[in-house]
Design an enzyme around this catalytic site. Sequence first.
Site, PDB file in Angstrom:
ATOM      1  N   SER A 110      24.353  52.597  28.067  1.00  0.00           N
ATOM      2  CA  SER A 110      23.897  52.338  26.694  1.00  0.00           C
ATOM      3  C   SER A 110      22.404  52.024  26.633  1.00  0.00           C
ATOM      4  O   SER A 110      21.794  52.096  25.559  1.00  0.00           O
ATOM      5  CB  SER A 110      24.661  51.169  26.082  1.00  0.00           C
ATOM      6  OG  SER A 110      26.014  51.459  26.064  1.00  0.00           O
ATOM      7  N   HIS A 157      32.321  49.361  22.513  1.00  0.00           N
ATOM      8  CA  HIS A 157      32.589  47.911  22.588  1.00  0.00           C
ATOM      9  C   HIS A 157      32.048  47.248  21.318  1.00  0.00           C
ATOM     10  O   HIS A 157      30.871  47.405  21.005  1.00  0.00           O
ATOM     11  CB  HIS A 157      31.903  47.303  23.814  1.00  0.00           C
ATOM     12  CG  HIS A 157      32.482  47.777  25.107  1.00  0.00           C
ATOM     13  ND1 HIS A 157      32.023  48.907  25.737  1.00  0.00           N
ATOM     14  CD2 HIS A 157      33.482  47.278  25.874  1.00  0.00           C
ATOM     15  CE1 HIS A 157      32.722  49.090  26.850  1.00  0.00           C
ATOM     16  NE2 HIS A 157      33.608  48.112  26.964  1.00  0.00           N
ATOM     17  N   ASP A 160      28.950  54.096  23.075  1.00  0.00           N
ATOM     18  CA  ASP A 160      29.558  52.806  23.425  1.00  0.00           C
ATOM     19  C   ASP A 160      30.458  52.340  22.279  1.00  0.00           C
ATOM     20  O   ASP A 160      30.017  52.300  21.127  1.00  0.00           O
ATOM     21  CB  ASP A 160      28.426  51.783  23.665  1.00  0.00           C
ATOM     22  CG  ASP A 160      28.903  50.537  24.386  1.00  0.00           C
ATOM     23  OD1 ASP A 160      30.070  50.133  24.180  1.00  0.00           O
ATOM     24  OD2 ASP A 160      28.112  49.956  25.144  1.00  0.00           O
TER      25      ASP A 160
END
Length: 224
Positions: A159, A108, A106
Site C-alpha cells: 500500500s 483493511h 487494500d
Amino acid sequence: MTLAGESDAQREALIQGLANLEEDNVLALARQRLSAGDDPLEVIGDCQLGMRRVGERYAAGEYYLSGLIMSAEIFREVIELAQPALELVQPAEPLGRVVVGTVQGDIHDIGKNMFGLLLSCYGFTVVDLGVDVPREDFVARAIAAQPDIVGLSGLLTMSHEAMRDTIADLRREAARLSLTFPILIGGGQLDEMICRYVGADYWSTDAMDGVHICQRLLGQTPAE
Ligand code: B12
C-alpha cells in the site's frame, strides 16, 4: 508483548482471548471492563494488541485467512460495545472536515473506521471514501469534500506505493486549485521513513494519536 502485574492480568486475558479467537470470552471480558468504567480506548487498544498476535499467527502459518476474518468480526463487536462510552466525549461544535480512505489494493478498514469514529466523537466531520479507492477517485472525491485534512490508511506493505501515487496526485491537483491541506497517513507498518517516502506530512499507527494530530493542526488543544 506480555503484560505483567496484577491489574494487567485482566488486560492480558482480553489480549490472549482475542489472539485465540474466543469470541464469547472476549465479549464477556470487554463488557465486564466497560461496565466497571475502564477507558474504552484502553479496551480497544488491548484488542488491537490481540489482533497483532492473530496477524503473527497467520504469518507463522498457524491461522488461515478465516482466522483473520474471525478476528475482524470479534473486533467489530467490541467496537460496537465500546461506542456508547466513546460518544460521551462529543463536543458541541464541529471542528473541521477530515477525509479518510484506504488506498487502492487494500481492503483493511477496521483501523480507518476506528480513526473515523474517534474523529466524529471528538467533533470532526468525517468524509469516508471507503476501501481500495483508486487514486483518481481518491483525489476527485477528497478535493470535492473541501477537506481541512486528508488521511490515508493502508496496512499492506504494497500500500505504500499506492499511498505515494495518491498523495502525489492529490498534491498536484491541490496546487492547481490553490488549495492547501495537510496529509496524514496511518495503518500497520509505518514510520518516519515511509512517511517521507510516500510524501505525507504526518503519520501515526494509533487512531487516538491521529485525532490529536488533527486537533493540533486545527489549533485545538488535544483533550485527553
Ligand atoms: C483483520 C485482518 C484482515 C481482515 C481485514 C478485515 C477488515 N474489514 O479490515 C481480512 C481478512 C479482510 C484481511 C485480508 C488480508 N490480509 Co490482513 N490482517 C488483519 C489483521 C489480523 C488485523 C488488522 C486490524 O484490523 N487490526 C486492528 C486495527 C484497529 O489496527 P490497525 O489497522 O493497525 O489500525 C490502527 C492504527 O494503525 C490506526 N490507523 C489505521 N488507519 C489509519 C489512518 C489514519 C489516517 C490514522 C491517523 C491512523 C490509522 O488506527 C487504528 C487504531 O489505533 C492484520 C494483523 C496486524 N498486525 O495488523 C493482518 C495483516 C494486515 N493482513 C495481512 C495480509 C497478508 C492480508 C491478505 C493479503 C491475506 C490474503 N492472503 O489474502 C489480505 C489482503 C486483502 C487486501 N487486498 O487488502 C498482513 C499484511 C502483511 C504486509 N506487511 O503486507 C497482516 C499484517 C498479517 C500478517 N502478519 O501477515 N486481513
